[in-house]
Every structure is written in C-alpha cells, then in structure tokens.
Design an enzyme around this catalytic site. Structure first.
Site, mmCIF file in Angstrom:
data_model
loop_
_atom_site.group_PDB
_atom_site.id
_atom_site.type_symbol
_atom_site.label_atom_id
_atom_site.label_comp_id
_atom_site.label_asym_id
_atom_site.label_seq_id
_atom_site.Cartn_x
_atom_site.Cartn_y
_atom_site.Cartn_z
ATOM 1 N N LEU A 14 0.844 -1.210 0.000
ATOM 2 C CA LEU A 14 0.000 0.000 0.000
ATOM 3 C C LEU A 14 0.877 1.256 0.000
ATOM 4 O O LEU A 14 0.998 1.954 0.987
ATOM 5 C CB LEU A 14 -0.934 0.003 1.214
ATOM 6 C CG LEU A 14 -2.163 -0.880 1.122
ATOM 7 C CD1 LEU A 14 -3.026 -0.741 2.367
ATOM 8 C CD2 LEU A 14 -2.985 -0.577 -0.098
ATOM 9 N N HIS A 15 1.519 1.513 -1.133
ATOM 10 C CA HIS A 15 2.244 2.777 -1.281
ATOM 11 C C HIS A 15 1.237 3.857 -1.665
ATOM 12 O O HIS A 15 0.026 3.616 -1.633
ATOM 13 C CB HIS A 15 3.390 2.631 -2.293
ATOM 14 C CG HIS A 15 2.937 2.319 -3.689
ATOM 15 N ND1 HIS A 15 2.581 3.296 -4.580
ATOM 16 C CD2 HIS A 15 2.760 1.145 -4.331
ATOM 17 C CE1 HIS A 15 2.213 2.743 -5.730
ATOM 18 N NE2 HIS A 15 2.313 1.423 -5.593
ATOM 19 N N LEU A 16 1.694 5.024 -2.013
ATOM 20 C CA LEU A 16 0.824 6.195 -2.143
ATOM 21 C C LEU A 16 -0.376 6.003 -3.079
ATOM 22 O O LEU A 16 -1.507 6.285 -2.701
ATOM 23 C CB LEU A 16 1.626 7.417 -2.573
ATOM 24 C CG LEU A 16 0.851 8.733 -2.606
ATOM 25 C CD1 LEU A 16 0.226 9.034 -1.247
ATOM 26 C CD2 LEU A 16 1.744 9.867 -3.039
ATOM 27 N N GLU A 91 -3.476 -2.220 -9.539
ATOM 28 C CA GLU A 91 -2.156 -2.480 -10.143
ATOM 29 C C GLU A 91 -2.145 -3.798 -10.886
ATOM 30 O O GLU A 91 -2.837 -4.709 -10.595
ATOM 31 C CB GLU A 91 -1.070 -2.488 -9.063
ATOM 32 C CG GLU A 91 -0.903 -1.118 -8.462
ATOM 33 C CD GLU A 91 0.339 -1.014 -7.592
ATOM 34 O OE1 GLU A 91 0.819 -2.029 -7.064
ATOM 35 O OE2 GLU A 91 0.801 0.103 -7.437
#
Length: 91
Positions: A14-16, A91
């Site tokens: 869970l990146h930006l 993604e």
C-alpha cells in the site's frame, strides 16, 4: 460491526497510489472503517479514510490485514474494500 481478512497481493504493497485509491473508496461510505495489521512486535491500527494513517501502517505485499467496518453501510463497505484489495488495488 463486521470485519474481514484479506492478503495484500500487489507487489508494492500500500504505497501512495493504491493507498489513495483505498482511502478514496473508504470515504464513499458513512461507516467508520479501520485497518488492523498484526506483526510479531505490535498491532497496528489505521484509519482507512486517512492516506497518512494508511501509509503509516507500512502495509507490504503479502501482509494480511483485517478491515473493520462499523455503521449503517458496514456490509457494503466491507464487501467493496475486500474486493478492491483482492483485485490488486488497481495495479
């Protein structure tokens, strides 16, 4: 109150960008929504409607999280957020 466990599948966690998508989706609901992640050393809780809170939880690929929803649209919100994570958070 309802909750569900789901494993983070996308390789970057869970990146930006995926955290932003998760929070944007959570903000569509009236329910209080939190994320819980257990590690060997601590239990981390994050407000699912706050990008900074979610980023601060340092959720990585392969981590199992529990999404807890409490409110009048709790079942619908849990279903949608679990599906979002299972689909790879865009993604």
């Amino acid at each position: 109150m309802v909750n569900g466990k789901v494993r983070i599948k996308n390789p970057t966690g869970l990146h930006l960008r995926p955290a932003g998508l998760f929070c944007k989706t959570a903000m569509q609901f009236d329910s209080k929504i939190t994320i819980h992640k257990k590690t060997r050393l601590e239990d981390v809780t994050a407000n699912a409607k706050s990008v900074l809170s979610v980023l601060g939880a340092c959720i990585k690929s392969g981590d199992e999280i529990m999404i807890v929803c409490e409110g009048n649209d709790e079942v619908e919100s849990l279903k949608e957020l679990v599906q979002l994570v299972e689909d790879g958070l865009g993604e």
